[in-house]
Write a protein that holds these residues in place. Structure first.
Motif, PDB file in Angstrom:
ATOM      1  N   ALA A 134     -85.121  13.497 -66.595  1.00  0.00           N
ATOM      2  CA  ALA A 134     -85.638  13.770 -67.941  1.00  0.00           C
ATOM      3  C   ALA A 134     -86.586  14.966 -67.972  1.00  0.00           C
ATOM      4  CB  ALA A 134     -86.333  12.537 -68.504  1.00  0.00           C
ATOM      5  N   SER A 192     -88.800   6.175 -70.242  1.00  0.00           N
ATOM      6  CA  SER A 192     -88.268   5.852 -68.909  1.00  0.00           C
ATOM      7  C   SER A 192     -89.337   6.007 -67.841  1.00  0.00           C
ATOM      8  CB  SER A 192     -87.086   6.775 -68.586  1.00  0.00           C
ATOM      9  OG  SER A 192     -87.535   8.108 -68.495  1.00  0.00           O
ATOM     10  N   PRO A 249     -90.797  10.716 -72.390  1.00  0.00           N
ATOM     11  CA  PRO A 249     -89.789   9.663 -72.361  1.00  0.00           C
ATOM     12  C   PRO A 249     -90.409   8.311 -71.997  1.00  0.00           C
ATOM     13  CG  PRO A 249     -89.364  11.316 -70.652  1.00  0.00           C
ATOM     14  CD  PRO A 249     -90.594  11.722 -71.374  1.00  0.00           C
ATOM     15  N   ALA A 276     -90.401  12.789 -64.642  1.00  0.00           N
ATOM     16  CA  ALA A 276     -89.693  11.600 -65.112  1.00  0.00           C
ATOM     17  C   ALA A 276     -88.466  11.359 -64.242  1.00  0.00           C
ATOM     18  CB  ALA A 276     -89.287  11.783 -66.569  1.00  0.00           C
TER      19      ALA A 276
END
Length: 142
Positions: free
Chosen positions: A131, A111, A109, A127
């Protein structure tokens, strides 16, 4: 309890840090890299003070690291912007590279990542926002 043993650089934003196998503490913020050898041998104090030792400046990397780093062999490794970021700490220019994407790394991801771990010879990053936890293949790093 806990004790203060050194001062981290101020005014640099978020500091990402980790320990290598020898116990050296490595830290990054932005492009800057610092280290502190043998922090376990330093005297601890109840309060932070200007007289505490400071981290040694190592230099600047070519790419910003993520929110946390793993130090494996001579490499500072993190995840930022959906990519694995690797800095060779033995290179006097702190050469940084982004390993070629694989099927696994394509799914990282974008993020933020908040945790970096080495466990049983394997490297993991967690994450933020739920995630997931992702394993990074060590062949990508070296």
């Amino acid at each position: 309890g806990f004790a203060f043993v050194a001062r981290t650089p101020r005014g640099r934003g978020s500091v990402s840090a980790g320990f290598d196998e020898d116990g050296t503490f490595w830290a990054t913020a932005g492009l800057d890299v610092w280290k502190l050898e043998a922090p376990h041998s330093l005297v601890g104090y109840a309060e932070s003070a200007p007289t505490l030792p400071e981290l040694t400046t190592v230099g600047q990397t070519e790419s910003v690291h993520g929110a946390d780093i793993v130090v494996w062999e001579c490499y500072l490794v993190s995840v930022a912007g959906g990519k694995v970021v690797v800095t060779d700490s033995t290179d006097r220019n702190l050469r940084t590279f982004l390993p070629a994407a694989t099927a696994d790394s394509d799914s990282l991801p974008v993020s933020g990542f908040g945790g970096a771990y080495m466990y049983s010879g394997r490297m993991f990053f967690s994450a933020n926002g739920g995630a997931g936890v992702f394993k990074v293949d060590l062949d990508l790093v070296s």
